[in-house]
Design a protein around this motif. Sequence first.
Motif, short mmCIF file in Angstrom:
data_model
loop_
_atom_site.label_atom_id
_atom_site.label_comp_id
_atom_site.label_asym_id
_atom_site.label_seq_id
_atom_site.Cartn_x
_atom_site.Cartn_y
_atom_site.Cartn_z
N ALA A 57 -15.71 -58.67 -26.90
CA ALA A 57 -15.37 -57.19 -26.85
C ALA A 57 -14.04 -56.62 -27.25
CB ALA A 57 -15.32 -56.92 -25.51
N LEU A 58 -13.14 -57.61 -27.25
CA LEU A 58 -11.65 -57.38 -27.79
C LEU A 58 -11.60 -57.36 -29.33
CD1 LEU A 58 -9.57 -58.99 -24.98
CD2 LEU A 58 -9.83 -56.43 -25.60
N GLU A 59 -12.77 -58.28 -29.78
CA GLU A 59 -12.69 -58.58 -31.45
C GLU A 59 -13.44 -57.16 -32.06
OE1 GLU A 59 -14.45 -61.54 -34.78
OE2 GLU A 59 -14.87 -61.86 -32.65
N VAL A 60 -14.38 -56.63 -31.24
CA VAL A 60 -14.96 -55.27 -31.34
C VAL A 60 -13.98 -54.14 -31.41
CG1 VAL A 60 -16.91 -53.77 -31.05
CG2 VAL A 60 -17.35 -55.97 -30.90
N GLU A 61 -13.05 -54.32 -30.46
CA GLU A 61 -11.96 -53.35 -30.35
C GLU A 61 -10.96 -53.43 -31.29
OE1 GLU A 61 -10.51 -53.00 -26.29
OE2 GLU A 61 -12.47 -52.94 -25.49
N GLY A 62 -10.85 -54.63 -31.80
CA GLY A 62 -9.76 -54.93 -33.10
C GLY A 62 -8.38 -55.50 -32.53
N PHE A 63 -8.41 -55.92 -31.24
CA PHE A 63 -7.49 -56.39 -30.77
C PHE A 63 -7.20 -58.02 -31.13
CE2 PHE A 63 -7.59 -52.79 -27.98
CZ PHE A 63 -6.03 -52.38 -27.95
N VAL A 64 -8.44 -58.65 -31.42
CA VAL A 64 -8.63 -60.04 -31.58
C VAL A 64 -9.27 -60.39 -32.94
CG1 VAL A 64 -9.47 -62.30 -30.64
CG2 VAL A 64 -8.27 -60.70 -29.03
N GLU A 65 -8.82 -61.14 -33.62
CA GLU A 65 -9.67 -61.84 -34.59
C GLU A 65 -10.12 -63.18 -34.48
OE1 GLU A 65 -7.07 -61.40 -38.10
OE2 GLU A 65 -6.79 -59.15 -38.11
#
Length: 250
Positions: A57-65
């Motif tokens: 979910a955080l990857e979708v939000e842009g916080f994690v790659e």
Amino acid sequence: MQPSLASGDPTPRARVQDEIRRDIIFGKLPAGTRITESSLAAKYGISRVPVREALRALEVEGFVESKPFAGSTVSEIPVDDADDLFAVREALEAATARRAARRAAAQFSAGGPDTQWWETRRALAAILDEGDQAVANGQVELLPELNIRFHLGVAELSRSASLTALLRQISGKIEWLYASDVDSRGIRSWAEHRGIMAAIDAGNAEAAEQGMAAHVHGSRSGYLSRFKEKDASPATPMEPSGGQPADTRA
């Protein structure tokens, strides 16, 4: 980071997602940090399954790659997207403030606000008091989280599920920018919240909308100007007094 003021207890995945996001926003997990399911599960005292779901979910939000065979790392602060993020937030927040004021007027004209409205309004009053105390104590590091809670609280007062959901999608990144530069405008920006809240309480939709738009626009202008100043800073070594280029060999 706090869940929605009216959402109740979050699921394990939502809780750990909020905690990881919070630690990224406030620098406990700096940009570029390599993160693994096992290390995060141990850190937050939870199993790896909700951590895995939270990272997706955080990857979708842009916080994690995340990259195949390389694992996950914390993303860079979204400075390049700042102008667009602030523009979207300005429109969203102006709309939520306008709706919150109209709802307040309707609540009081109907003989008094309902229980849910009062619970959210009391939560907002407590947030404003906490922020004022933080300012008085010089604890500006507390303001980004309180700022998130205030703005989402106004969205809750508007009772617009669509606007609140949209705001939640971008609020984390905005506060990431806010937290990275809170010393510059945090105190002055915080003081503006009382005026916005007064307009909402008075049921003055126009004043609430204009106040919120000006509030977000001021933050947008201030942060963008400072980020541009940082980008314009010299990237090459200073020349010595003799005028010869500095020796950059290792």
